[in-house]
Design a protein around this motif. Sequence first.
Motif, PDB file in Angstrom:
ATOM      1  N   THR A   1      14.108  -9.222  -9.297  1.00 57.88           N
ATOM      2  CA  THR A   1      13.084 -10.189  -8.909  1.00 57.88           C
ATOM      3  C   THR A   1      12.880 -10.120  -7.403  1.00 57.88           C
ATOM      4  OG1 THR A   1      12.397 -12.515  -9.008  1.00 57.88           O
ATOM      5  CG2 THR A   1      14.735 -12.083  -8.635  1.00 57.88           C
ATOM      6  N   ARG A   2      11.675 -10.444  -6.959  1.00 57.68           N
ATOM      7  CA  ARG A   2      11.354 -10.366  -5.526  1.00 57.68           C
ATOM      8  C   ARG A   2      11.199 -11.752  -4.888  1.00 57.68           C
ATOM      9  NH1 ARG A   2      12.384  -4.855  -5.412  1.00 57.68           N
ATOM     10  NH2 ARG A   2      10.881  -3.717  -6.679  1.00 57.68           N
ATOM     11  N   ARG A   3      10.636 -12.689  -5.614  1.00 59.22           N
ATOM     12  CA  ARG A   3      10.269 -13.982  -5.018  1.00 59.22           C
ATOM     13  C   ARG A   3      11.425 -14.699  -4.320  1.00 59.22           C
ATOM     14  NH1 ARG A   3       5.242 -16.529  -6.855  1.00 59.22           N
ATOM     15  NH2 ARG A   3       4.374 -15.331  -8.590  1.00 59.22           N
ATOM     16  N   PRO A   4      12.595 -14.863  -4.943  1.00 55.72           N
ATOM     17  CA  PRO A   4      13.656 -15.620  -4.269  1.00 55.72           C
ATOM     18  C   PRO A   4      14.042 -15.032  -2.915  1.00 55.72           C
ATOM     19  CG  PRO A   4      14.188 -15.319  -6.590  1.00 55.72           C
ATOM     20  CD  PRO A   4      12.999 -14.453  -6.299  1.00 55.72           C
ATOM     21  N   TRP A   5      14.040 -13.710  -2.806  1.00 55.13           N
ATOM     22  CA  TRP A   5      14.363 -13.068  -1.537  1.00 55.13           C
ATOM     23  C   TRP A   5      13.281 -13.356  -0.494  1.00 55.13           C
ATOM     24  CZ3 TRP A   5      19.150 -11.396  -1.252  1.00 55.13           C
ATOM     25  CH2 TRP A   5      19.802 -11.012  -2.439  1.00 55.13           C
ATOM     26  N   ILE A   6      12.019 -13.330  -0.927  1.00 51.69           N
ATOM     27  CA  ILE A   6      10.919 -13.622   0.002  1.00 51.69           C
ATOM     28  C   ILE A   6      11.011 -15.075   0.484  1.00 51.69           C
ATOM     29  CG2 ILE A   6       8.412 -13.709   0.273  1.00 51.69           C
ATOM     30  CD1 ILE A   6       8.261 -11.562  -1.957  1.00 51.69           C
ATOM     31  N   TRP A   7      11.281 -15.989  -0.452  1.00 52.43           N
ATOM     32  CA  TRP A   7      11.448 -17.401  -0.084  1.00 52.43           C
ATOM     33  C   TRP A   7      12.566 -17.561   0.949  1.00 52.43           C
ATOM     34  CZ3 TRP A   7       8.913 -21.798  -0.471  1.00 52.43           C
ATOM     35  CH2 TRP A   7       7.984 -21.986  -1.497  1.00 52.43           C
TER      36      TRP A   7
ATOM     37  N   LEU B   1      -4.545  -9.940  -5.036  1.00 54.91           N
ATOM     38  CA  LEU B   1      -4.654  -8.957  -3.953  1.00 54.91           C
ATOM     39  C   LEU B   1      -4.908  -9.644  -2.615  1.00 54.91           C
ATOM     40  CD1 LEU B   1      -6.785  -6.107  -5.586  1.00 54.91           C
ATOM     41  CD2 LEU B   1      -4.307  -6.160  -5.235  1.00 54.91           C
ATOM     42  N   LEU B   2      -5.793 -10.636  -2.612  1.00 56.24           N
ATOM     43  CA  LEU B   2      -6.112 -11.337  -1.372  1.00 56.24           C
ATOM     44  C   LEU B   2      -4.923 -12.162  -0.880  1.00 56.24           C
ATOM     45  CD1 LEU B   2      -9.761 -12.507  -2.152  1.00 56.24           C
ATOM     46  CD2 LEU B   2      -9.048 -10.661  -0.614  1.00 56.24           C
ATOM     47  N   LEU B   3      -4.253 -12.863  -1.801  1.00 59.04           N
ATOM     48  CA  LEU B   3      -3.093 -13.661  -1.404  1.00 59.04           C
ATOM     49  C   LEU B   3      -1.960 -12.767  -0.905  1.00 59.04           C
ATOM     50  CD1 LEU B   3      -2.946 -16.375  -4.227  1.00 59.04           C
ATOM     51  CD2 LEU B   3      -3.752 -16.643  -1.875  1.00 59.04           C
TER      52      LEU B   3
ATOM     53  N   TRP C   1       6.980  -5.616  -3.848  1.00 60.00           N
ATOM     54  CA  TRP C   1       6.272  -6.410  -4.863  1.00 60.00           C
ATOM     55  C   TRP C   1       4.919  -5.799  -5.204  1.00 60.00           C
ATOM     56  CZ3 TRP C   1       4.733 -12.281  -4.189  1.00 60.00           C
ATOM     57  CH2 TRP C   1       4.482 -12.829  -5.445  1.00 60.00           C
ATOM     58  N   ALA C   2       4.235  -5.239  -4.206  1.00 60.41           N
ATOM     59  CA  ALA C   2       2.937  -4.617  -4.480  1.00 60.41           C
ATOM     60  C   ALA C   2       3.092  -3.434  -5.426  1.00 60.41           C
ATOM     61  CB  ALA C   2       2.285  -4.171  -3.184  1.00 60.41           C
ATOM     62  N   GLY C   3       4.194  -2.675  -5.295  1.00 57.48           N
ATOM     63  CA  GLY C   3       4.424  -1.561  -6.204  1.00 57.48           C
ATOM     64  C   GLY C   3       4.646  -2.019  -7.628  1.00 57.48           C
TER      65      GLY C   3
ATOM     66  N   LEU D   1       3.385 -17.141  -2.787  1.00 57.38           N
ATOM     67  CA  LEU D   1       4.585 -17.592  -3.482  1.00 57.38           C
ATOM     68  C   LEU D   1       4.290 -18.753  -4.425  1.00 57.38           C
ATOM     69  CD1 LEU D   1       7.171 -17.459  -0.537  1.00 57.38           C
ATOM     70  CD2 LEU D   1       6.983 -15.872  -2.475  1.00 57.38           C
ATOM     71  N   LEU D   2       3.367 -19.627  -4.027  1.00 56.85           N
ATOM     72  CA  LEU D   2       3.065 -20.809  -4.823  1.00 56.85           C
ATOM     73  C   LEU D   2       1.957 -20.574  -5.843  1.00 56.85           C
ATOM     74  CD1 LEU D   2       3.165 -23.485  -1.961  1.00 56.85           C
ATOM     75  CD2 LEU D   2       4.937 -23.027  -3.677  1.00 56.85           C
ATOM     76  N   LEU D   3       0.986 -19.734  -5.484  1.00 59.92           N
ATOM     77  CA  LEU D   3      -0.210 -19.583  -6.326  1.00 59.92           C
ATOM     78  C   LEU D   3      -0.384 -18.181  -6.900  1.00 59.92           C
ATOM     79  CD1 LEU D   3      -2.704 -21.478  -3.965  1.00 59.92           C
ATOM     80  CD2 LEU D   3      -1.415 -22.430  -5.893  1.00 59.92           C
ATOM     81  N   GLY D   4       0.322 -17.211  -6.373  1.00 60.49           N
ATOM     82  CA  GLY D   4       0.155 -15.841  -6.868  1.00 60.49           C
ATOM     83  C   GLY D   4       0.685 -15.691  -8.286  1.00 60.49           C
ATOM     84  N   ARG D   5      -0.152 -15.260  -9.197  1.00 63.47           N
ATOM     85  CA  ARG D   5       0.228 -15.040 -10.594  1.00 63.47           C
ATOM     86  C   ARG D   5      -0.228 -13.650 -11.015  1.00 63.47           C
ATOM     87  NH1 ARG D   5       2.770 -18.689  -9.301  1.00 63.47           N
ATOM     88  NH2 ARG D   5       2.974 -20.757 -10.240  1.00 63.47           N
ATOM     89  N   PRO D   6       0.489 -12.615 -10.566  1.00 63.99           N
ATOM     90  CA  PRO D   6       0.026 -11.259 -10.845  1.00 63.99           C
ATOM     91  C   PRO D   6       0.129 -10.909 -12.320  1.00 63.99           C
ATOM     92  CG  PRO D   6       2.218 -11.213  -9.873  1.00 63.99           C
ATOM     93  CD  PRO D   6       1.743 -12.634  -9.794  1.00 63.99           C
TER      94      PRO D   6
END
Length: 407
Positions: A88-94, A23-25, A137-139, A195-200
């Motif tokens: 997936t969301r991460r590649p688009w955010i990157w 949540l914080l990241l 991604w939050a959803g 992106l590097l440390l978030g592990r939801p």
Amino acid sequence: MADDSAGFAENRWGPQRQSTRFLLLYALAVAGGAIAYVPLLTILLPVHVEGLAGTASVGWLATLAFTGAIASSLSNIAFGWLSDRSGTRRPWIWAGLVLSSTLLLAMSAPRDLATLVALVMAWQVALNMMLGPLGAWAGDAVPDRQKGTLGGLLAFAPALGALSGTLVTIPGLALPEERLALVAGMVMACVLPVLLLGRPAPFPELMEPAPRPASGSARQMLVARMWLARLLVQVAEAALFAYLYLWLRSIAPGTTDAATARIFGVVLLVSVPVALMVGRWADRRDRPIQPLGVAAAVAALALGVMAAAPGLEVALAGYALFGLGASVFLALHTAQTLRVLPRPKSRGRDLGLFNLTNTVPSLIMPGLTLAMVPVFGFSGLFALLAVLASVACLLLLTAKAALQRDN
């Protein structure tokens, strides 16, 4: 789409809450999104345009604002939809982070309006390649019982966006072209950690469609009410953002731009702990919509005070109250919107449609202001905005019952 599963507490029935770390990241990354555009659009770009266009700078900025709003609106919907389809969301955010930062560094190069318009539109597209999937991604990752807490954390975004503008313009800190590099560096520092440390933790239920009773007319009406209520509050917020300085100068001609900026910053900072407390209360009481209605009512009351303000002290008190109510409303509304959207498989696209409430007010507000202020003054404008915020309040307080019936 919450595709990582480390670092969360669970029992034998599965995870109960998303990790505080994520949540914080995530909130830090959203603040990075605000840092990406607030200093540029409010300070750095106007300064650059003024140096190029001189007396024609108002027309240049109007063109940039209009074309940028269109590019932002369409690309936010498009990349939200593409991230839905890709799963997936991460590649688009990157990709959006890298492209938007690169284009930001080039923003001081154009010397004519056409080139600058093209660059700003390209930057808006790249930025929303990051922001659209980031919002969705939050959803995918935050359960409904933590949506209020998430909304409270999102209140940091506008505050840090405003603070970043103050930092990069400290006299002697950086040359004009170096300020863009500072902004890009701050954005990277905020977005890369998630992106590097978030592990939801995975919450499969968040990817399931809403139950059948909630997918009918009651749910659709709730979504429509929330969209319209946000639009009405955003129109008022956009008007205050654009004309706060001129309004204060009309009351107290000695008011400076620096004093106005300080007032704006203090209001945003105070709103953060308030939004956190209200968001946590909404989670504990399972009343997601009620705080939104109350915040809209506070904004309406404040606008009424501003409309009737006899002097600077009352005017500032009214603005502080409005800024608090509007900031809490917008932060919590962003998170609770994810709660009511009925189709997880199109969450990114639908959130992009909701985000039209962020750009459409910029198209509505200039005409509204030109129609009201010359005839009725700022008092007439604020009285009308108070009516709009009151309508938003009524829409939300009556929608609360509909959500409870659906649940």
